[in-house]
Design a protein around this motif. Sequence first.
Motif, short mmCIF file in Angstrom:
data_model
loop_
_atom_site.label_atom_id
_atom_site.label_comp_id
_atom_site.label_asym_id
_atom_site.label_seq_id
_atom_site.Cartn_x
_atom_site.Cartn_y
_atom_site.Cartn_z
N VAL A 30 0.82 -1.22 0.00
CA VAL A 30 0.00 0.00 0.00
C VAL A 30 0.85 1.27 0.00
O VAL A 30 0.67 2.13 -0.87
CB VAL A 30 -1.02 -0.03 1.17
N PRO A 31 1.80 1.45 0.92
CA PRO A 31 2.62 2.68 0.84
C PRO A 31 3.46 2.76 -0.43
O PRO A 31 3.62 3.85 -1.00
CB PRO A 31 3.49 2.64 2.10
N VAL A 32 3.97 1.63 -0.90
CA VAL A 32 4.75 1.65 -2.14
C VAL A 32 3.84 2.01 -3.31
O VAL A 32 4.20 2.80 -4.19
CB VAL A 32 5.47 0.30 -2.36
N GLY A 33 2.64 1.44 -3.33
CA GLY A 33 1.69 1.76 -4.39
C GLY A 33 1.34 3.24 -4.42
O GLY A 33 1.34 3.87 -5.48
N TRP A 34 1.07 3.82 -3.25
CA TRP A 34 0.74 5.26 -3.21
C TRP A 34 1.94 6.12 -3.58
O TRP A 34 1.79 7.16 -4.23
CB TRP A 34 0.16 5.65 -1.85
N ALA A 35 3.13 5.70 -3.19
CA ALA A 35 4.34 6.45 -3.58
C ALA A 35 4.48 6.45 -5.10
O ALA A 35 4.83 7.49 -5.70
CB ALA A 35 5.57 5.85 -2.92
N ALA A 89 1.76 0.65 -9.50
CA ALA A 89 0.98 1.18 -8.38
C ALA A 89 -0.38 0.52 -8.31
O ALA A 89 -0.82 0.08 -7.24
CB ALA A 89 0.83 2.70 -8.52
N LEU A 90 -1.07 0.44 -9.43
CA LEU A 90 -2.41 -0.14 -9.45
C LEU A 90 -2.38 -1.64 -9.16
O LEU A 90 -3.27 -2.16 -8.49
CB LEU A 90 -3.09 0.15 -10.78
N ALA A 91 -1.34 -2.33 -9.64
CA ALA A 91 -1.21 -3.75 -9.33
C ALA A 91 -0.98 -3.96 -7.84
O ALA A 91 -1.55 -4.88 -7.24
CB ALA A 91 -0.07 -4.37 -10.14
N LEU A 92 -0.17 -3.09 -7.24
CA LEU A 92 0.08 -3.21 -5.80
C LEU A 92 -1.15 -2.82 -4.98
O LEU A 92 -1.54 -3.53 -4.05
CB LEU A 92 1.27 -2.34 -5.40
N LEU A 93 -1.77 -1.71 -5.34
CA LEU A 93 -2.95 -1.27 -4.58
C LEU A 93 -4.13 -2.20 -4.79
O LEU A 93 -4.95 -2.37 -3.88
CB LEU A 93 -3.31 0.17 -4.97
N GLY A 94 -4.21 -2.80 -5.96
CA GLY A 94 -5.28 -3.76 -6.24
C GLY A 94 -4.93 -5.18 -5.81
O GLY A 94 -5.72 -6.09 -5.99
N SER A 95 -3.76 -5.33 -5.25
CA SER A 95 -3.27 -6.61 -4.73
C SER A 95 -3.41 -7.74 -5.74
O SER A 95 -4.05 -8.75 -5.49
CB SER A 95 -3.98 -6.95 -3.42
N THR A 96 -2.81 -7.56 -6.91
CA THR A 96 -2.83 -8.60 -7.92
C THR A 96 -1.41 -9.04 -8.27
O THR A 96 -0.69 -8.34 -8.99
CB THR A 96 -3.60 -8.17 -9.19
N VAL A 126 2.00 6.23 -7.24
CA VAL A 126 0.94 7.12 -7.76
C VAL A 126 1.42 8.57 -7.70
O VAL A 126 1.27 9.32 -8.66
CB VAL A 126 -0.38 6.95 -6.98
N VAL A 127 2.01 8.96 -6.59
CA VAL A 127 2.52 10.32 -6.44
C VAL A 127 3.62 10.59 -7.46
O VAL A 127 3.65 11.65 -8.11
CB VAL A 127 3.02 10.57 -5.00
N PHE A 128 4.52 9.63 -7.64
CA PHE A 128 5.56 9.76 -8.66
C PHE A 128 4.93 9.97 -10.03
O PHE A 128 5.32 10.87 -10.78
CB PHE A 128 6.48 8.53 -8.68
N PHE A 129 3.98 9.12 -10.39
CA PHE A 129 3.30 9.22 -11.69
C PHE A 129 2.69 10.60 -11.89
O PHE A 129 2.87 11.22 -12.95
CB PHE A 129 2.21 8.14 -11.80
N LEU A 130 1.97 11.10 -10.90
CA LEU A 130 1.31 12.40 -11.04
C LEU A 130 2.32 13.52 -11.27
O LEU A 130 2.13 14.36 -12.16
CB LEU A 130 0.45 12.69 -9.82
N GLY A 131 3.39 13.53 -10.50
CA GLY A 131 4.39 14.59 -10.65
C GLY A 131 5.18 14.46 -11.94
O GLY A 131 5.34 15.44 -12.69
N TRP A 132 5.66 13.28 -12.23
CA TRP A 132 6.50 13.01 -13.40
C TRP A 132 5.73 13.24 -14.70
O TRP A 132 6.18 13.95 -15.58
CB TRP A 132 7.01 11.58 -13.30
N ASN A 133 4.54 12.65 -14.78
CA ASN A 133 3.76 12.79 -16.01
C ASN A 133 3.16 14.19 -16.13
O ASN A 133 3.05 14.72 -17.23
CB ASN A 133 2.70 11.71 -16.13
N GLY A 134 2.80 14.78 -15.00
CA GLY A 134 2.30 16.15 -15.04
C GLY A 134 3.35 17.10 -15.59
O GLY A 134 3.05 17.96 -16.43
N TRP A 135 4.58 16.97 -15.13
CA TRP A 135 5.70 17.78 -15.62
C TRP A 135 5.92 17.54 -17.12
O TRP A 135 6.08 18.48 -17.89
CB TRP A 135 6.94 17.42 -14.82
N LEU A 151 2.57 3.79 -12.88
CA LEU A 151 1.15 3.72 -12.50
C LEU A 151 0.64 2.29 -12.58
O LEU A 151 -0.12 1.84 -11.72
CB LEU A 151 0.32 4.64 -13.39
N TYR A 152 1.06 1.55 -13.59
CA TYR A 152 0.70 0.13 -13.70
C TYR A 152 1.11 -0.60 -12.41
O TYR A 152 0.30 -1.32 -11.81
CB TYR A 152 1.41 -0.48 -14.91
#
Length: 155
Positions: free
Chosen positions: A43-48, A103-110, A50-59, A100-101
């Motif tokens: 969960v914390p790795v997944g959210w980290a 992150a979603l795999a980790l947060l979705g526990s797959t 997500v934050v990376f994705f938002l900042g990196w891709n936003g930039w 993000l992939y």
Amino acid sequence: MGGAQDVVAFRLWPPVAIGAPLLVGWLATARWGDPVDLGGWRVPVGWALVVFFLGWNGWSLWLFGRHGTGLLPGQETHAMIVEGPYRLSRNPLYVGLLALYLALALLGSTTWGLVLFPVAVLLVRWGAIAPEERFLRARFGEQYDDYARRVRRWV
């Protein structure tokens, strides 16, 4: 709309290349369950990620706008971007989508989604990056070749 020489002809649209293996992983998890318990660290790795994705891709996306060049398939490419995340990776948007992939795999526990991650990498390489590199080489010539020698494909 620009001419064919102004736009990349993807073999496979990048969100599909990256999203399809994740969807298959989720379906496999729903059908057969996961062979490995990923534990609470996911969960914390997944959210980290997500934050990376938002900042990196936003930039990265902000730079497309700043340079007035097309981002989506069918939009014209007017400029080569070589600053910001593009100093570290020739494909920062794909790096971000792959983060993000994960992150979603980790947060979705797959676990199956994690196992299929290399498939997403190969699909985006074949479907988007290879055609994009050919296009950029034809469009920008030596300028792109110099950039490709200086900057790695991934990171």
